[in-house]
Design a protein around this motif. Structure first.
Motif, PDB file in Angstrom:
ATOM      1  N   GLN A  81       0.827  -1.213   0.000  1.00 53.57           N
ATOM      2  CA  GLN A  81       0.000   0.000   0.000  1.00 53.57           C
ATOM      3  C   GLN A  81       0.855   1.254   0.000  1.00 53.57           C
ATOM      4  O   GLN A  81       0.413   2.337   0.362  1.00 53.57           O
ATOM      5  N   LEU A  82       2.117   1.079  -0.406  1.00 47.44           N
ATOM      6  CA  LEU A  82       3.032   2.224  -0.454  1.00 47.44           C
ATOM      7  C   LEU A  82       2.982   2.909  -1.809  1.00 47.44           C
ATOM      8  O   LEU A  82       2.817   4.116  -1.890  1.00 47.44           O
ATOM      9  N   MET A 117      -6.309   3.266  -0.387  1.00 49.60           N
ATOM     10  CA  MET A 117      -5.784   4.613  -0.202  1.00 49.60           C
ATOM     11  C   MET A 117      -4.260   4.575  -0.074  1.00 49.60           C
ATOM     12  O   MET A 117      -3.716   3.826   0.724  1.00 49.60           O
ATOM     13  N   TYR A 118      -3.607   5.381  -0.875  1.00 48.39           N
ATOM     14  CA  TYR A 118      -2.147   5.512  -0.827  1.00 48.39           C
ATOM     15  C   TYR A 118      -1.814   6.921  -0.363  1.00 48.39           C
ATOM     16  O   TYR A 118      -2.573   7.856  -0.602  1.00 48.39           O
ATOM     17  N   ASN A 119      -0.662   7.068   0.297  1.00 47.99           N
ATOM     18  CA  ASN A 119      -0.308   8.408   0.780  1.00 47.99           C
ATOM     19  C   ASN A 119       1.204   8.611   0.798  1.00 47.99           C
ATOM     20  O   ASN A 119       1.754   9.142   1.743  1.00 47.99           O
ATOM     21  N   GLN A 120       1.866   8.157  -0.210  1.00 48.90           N
ATOM     22  CA  GLN A 120       3.315   8.337  -0.301  1.00 48.90           C
ATOM     23  C   GLN A 120       3.563   9.438  -1.331  1.00 48.90           C
ATOM     24  O   GLN A 120       3.188   9.288  -2.489  1.00 48.90           O
TER      25      GLN A 120
END
Lengths: 168, 207
Positions: A81-82, A117-120
């Motif tokens: 999930q990165l 959901m990704y947040n990188q």
């Protein structure tokens, strides 16, 4: 009368041996010869296949491997999930112009791809030219089952101008 | 001609195989400088350390007492080799996650940016368990010193690099005596295959 018939049995046998001598190399050659071919088709390149398209696609693949594949992986599947996938991405399908822009300008904050959901944060690559971005886009939008065809540099330049003016 | 090819096959193939077999049986080398003492040889070991992991838990050399572990150096915002390393370290994780004897230790070399909260999020997104894989941060000097002097891995700031740091993509295999038993290129799947096999070899030394 063919010359072959003039040959003695021993001579024919010797000829046959000569032919079979390197026969063990044949499967090896077949494997070596076909593997680059299967690699090319194995990527699942779609598109119209014209010379411009092929040029864009091939250069796009090189650029993808240099700039994108570390995170998004060579096969476009991303990492856990990165890093989101490009291989079957509903986000890519729905946000074409944004994808063009984020290659140059980057993107941060939350992003939902295929329901995850990704947040990188992704840093942009400002050194890429419009043409190079068009080539990368042609590659990612025509691999892994995507079939958008050639993404022309003029189209990309227009999109990039728009998001540049929106960003400022 | 045929005889020449045949003899090459005949001579070299068994040699290659026997080399492989011997290598698998032999104990792993002990890396780093060593000093002879009066009775024995003193090997290079990882000195005591103290860092904080993604759960704000203090992680020290004692955390790794009686454990084999794999160490590396990375930072979360890195786009160059770290994602490749993490892709490969996930493979190592998958191989050892049910093994109580083996742990993983990833040090951030960008402690200013990589806070505990950020490391926590990073580990969670990788989907890995924090009692198995420690992502640690600490004082920058401590991290850089242990990287260079103890693990012999390069880690430094460098403004000319695209992400501001230069570091090696090495994975270090550390035994239960805190000695370095192997160094692997964490960006190369084949080298990481070797690491996964070497962990098994190392475990056999303790059986």
């Amino acid at each position: 009368m063919s010359s072959n018939q003039d040959l003695t049995f021993a001579e024919k046998n010797r000829l046959r041996q000569q032919r079979t001598r390197f026969a063990f190399l044949l499967p090896l050659l077949v494997i070596l010869g076909y593997s680059p071919l299967t690699q090319c088709t194995g990527g699942g390149a779609g598109g119209d296949g014209g010379p411009t398209y092929t040029q864009y696609y091939n250069k796009g693949e090189d650029l993808y491997l240099t700039h994108c594949s570390n995170c998004h992986q060579v096969d476009g599947t991303g990492l856990a999930q990165l890093y989101p996938p490009l291989h079957r991405s509903d986000y890519m399908a729905a946000h074409f112009e944004e994808v063009i822009c984020l290659i140059r300008y980057g993107k941060s904050g939350e992003i939902v791809v295929n329901g995850i959901m990704y947040n990188q944060p992704m840093k942009g690559i400002p050194t890429l030219t419009d043409l190079e971005i068009a080539e990368i886009a042609t590659y990612i939008y025509n691999t892994w089952g995507n079939k958008k065809g050639l993404i022309d540099v003029r189209q990309v330049s227009d999109i990039l101008k728009r998001c540049e003016s929106e960003g400022s | 001609m045929r005889n020449v090819i045949l003899s090459i096959f005949v001579i070299f193939f068994p040699t290659l195989f026997s080399a492989c077999i011997e290598q698998k049986d032999a104990p792993l080398p002990i890396l780093g400088p060593r000093q002879p003492t009066e009775t024995d040889t003193a090997y290079h070991t990882i000195p005591p350390f103290s860092f904080v992991n993604q759960d704000s838990t203090v992680v020290t050399h004692k955390t790794f007492d009686g454990k084999i572990y794999v160490a590396d150096f990375f930072f979360t915002s890195c786009r160059t080799i770290c994602p490749k390393m993490k892709t490969q370290m996930v493979r190592v994780y998958d191989a050892i996650k049910d093994d109580p004897d083996v742990l993983l230790l990833s040090h951030t070399i960008d402690p200013k940016h990589d806070t505990v909260a950020l490391l926590h999020d990073y580990a969670e997104r990788l989907g890995v368990s924090s009692d198995k894989w420690h992502f640690v941060t600490g004082k920058k000097e401590d991290i850089y010193r242990i990287a260079q002097e103890s693990y012999f891995a390069t880690a430094m700031e460098d403004a000319t690099e695209p992400d501001g740091f230069i570091h090696s993509g090495a994975f270090l295999l550390i035994d239960k005596e805190k000695r370095i038993r192997g160094k692997y290129d964490g960006t190369q799947p084949a080298d990481v295959d070797r690491l996964i096999a070497d962990i098994e070899r190392l475990k056999k030394e303790y059986e």
